[in-house]
Motif scaffolding. Structure first.
Motif, PDB file in Angstrom:
ATOM      1  N   ILE A   1       9.667  27.388  35.402  1.00 19.60           N
ATOM      2  CA  ILE A   1       9.049  26.558  36.441  1.00 19.60           C
ATOM      3  C   ILE A   1       9.052  25.094  36.016  1.00 19.60           C
ATOM      4  CG2 ILE A   1       6.843  26.031  37.588  1.00 19.60           C
ATOM      5  CD1 ILE A   1       6.354  29.122  37.562  1.00 19.60           C
ATOM      6  N   HIS A   2       8.744  24.851  34.759  1.00 17.29           N
ATOM      7  CA  HIS A   2       8.715  23.478  34.247  1.00 17.29           C
ATOM      8  C   HIS A   2      10.089  22.812  34.367  1.00 17.29           C
ATOM      9  CE1 HIS A   2       7.594  20.075  31.762  1.00 17.29           C
ATOM     10  NE2 HIS A   2       8.638  20.316  30.989  1.00 17.29           N
TER      11      HIS A   2
ATOM     12  N   SER B   1      10.984  22.241  37.951  1.00 18.55           N
ATOM     13  CA  SER B   1      10.164  21.153  38.504  1.00 18.55           C
ATOM     14  C   SER B   1      10.705  19.798  38.089  1.00 18.55           C
ATOM     15  CB  SER B   1       8.710  21.306  38.055  1.00 18.55           C
ATOM     16  OG  SER B   1       8.156  22.484  38.583  1.00 18.55           O
TER      17      SER B   1
ATOM     18  N   LEU C   1      13.636  19.154  40.213  1.00 18.27           N
ATOM     19  CA  LEU C   1      13.187  18.722  41.535  1.00 18.27           C
ATOM     20  C   LEU C   1      12.817  17.238  41.524  1.00 18.27           C
ATOM     21  CD1 LEU C   1      12.328  19.327  44.450  1.00 18.27           C
ATOM     22  CD2 LEU C   1      10.127  20.130  43.534  1.00 18.27           C
ATOM     23  N   LYS C   2      12.157  16.783  40.474  1.00 20.00           N
ATOM     24  CA  LYS C   2      11.819  15.370  40.357  1.00 20.00           C
ATOM     25  C   LYS C   2      13.079  14.506  40.283  1.00 20.00           C
ATOM     26  CE  LYS C   2       8.496  14.347  37.446  1.00 20.00           C
ATOM     27  NZ  LYS C   2       7.596  14.349  36.277  1.00 20.00           N
TER      28      LYS C   2
ATOM     29  N   VAL D   1      12.504  23.821  45.598  1.00 17.75           N
ATOM     30  CA  VAL D   1      11.127  24.101  46.021  1.00 17.75           C
ATOM     31  C   VAL D   1      10.952  25.600  46.240  1.00 17.75           C
ATOM     32  CG1 VAL D   1       9.469  23.813  47.917  1.00 17.75           C
ATOM     33  CG2 VAL D   1      10.641  21.813  46.972  1.00 17.75           C
TER      34      VAL D   1
ATOM     35  N   ILE E   1      10.950  27.519  42.885  1.00 19.37           N
ATOM     36  CA  ILE E   1       9.684  27.304  42.157  1.00 19.37           C
ATOM     37  C   ILE E   1       8.567  28.127  42.797  1.00 19.37           C
ATOM     38  CG2 ILE E   1       7.922  25.589  41.594  1.00 19.37           C
ATOM     39  CD1 ILE E   1      10.333  23.547  41.380  1.00 19.37           C
ATOM     40  N   LYS E   2       8.452  28.064  44.122  1.00 18.80           N
ATOM     41  CA  LYS E   2       7.404  28.812  44.833  1.00 18.80           C
ATOM     42  C   LYS E   2       7.553  30.317  44.616  1.00 18.80           C
ATOM     43  CE  LYS E   2       6.207  25.629  48.549  1.00 18.80           C
ATOM     44  NZ  LYS E   2       6.214  25.416  50.008  1.00 18.80           N
TER      45      LYS E   2
ATOM     46  N   LYS F   1       6.486  31.207  41.092  1.00 16.45           N
ATOM     47  CA  LYS F   1       5.022  31.135  40.956  1.00 16.45           C
ATOM     48  C   LYS F   1       4.350  32.330  41.613  1.00 16.45           C
ATOM     49  CE  LYS F   1       4.299  26.154  40.510  1.00 16.45           C
ATOM     50  NZ  LYS F   1       3.746  24.949  41.145  1.00 16.45           N
TER      51      LYS F   1
END
Length: 117
Positions: free
Chosen positions: A61-62, A65, A68-69, A107, A110-111, A114
């Motif tokens: 996830i990290h 993420s 994504l940034k 996105v 990641i979702k 999670k």
């Protein structure tokens, strides 16, 4: 993760960004913005590749993420290049379309991860 659409699209985007950066440097003598886009645009796929071998779901996830940034930052540089007339509207739309696909896929990934924790 294996063979995936996300990996393929991020790699295709990186190739587009490298070619755009090369053209901006050679044709327009633009060095600063193109280098920023080159860095963020190629980092997306590199981070996705890193995530393949994440040590845990949290690590996955990290990394996703951060990817994504980088994708979001690439949107900024593309907008700035268009608004300063370094790229035309058509070029902008082509790059923007693939970038926005990457953002949506990241996105979603990641979702999904999670939700499975």
């Amino acid at each position: 993760m294996g063979k995936s659409i996300l990996k393929d699209k991020s790699y295709a985007f990186a190739i587009m960004v490298v070619k755009l950066s090369q053209r901006l440097v050679s044709d327009k003598k633009e060095y600063v913005l193109s280098k920023q886009l080159l860095r963020s645009g190629t980092a997306i796929g590199a981070l996705i590749r890193e995530a393949e071998f994440a040590q845990s779901k949290m690590d996955f996830i990290h990394k996703m993420s951060i990817s994504l940034k980088e994708a979001n930052e690439s949107l900024y540089w593309l907008d700035l290049l268009k608004d300063t007339d370094y790229i035309n509207e058509n070029e902008h739309q082509i790059h923007l379309g693939l970038n926005k696909e990457l953002v949506a896929m990241l996105v979603s990934s990641i979702k999904t991860t999670k939700s499975r924790m």
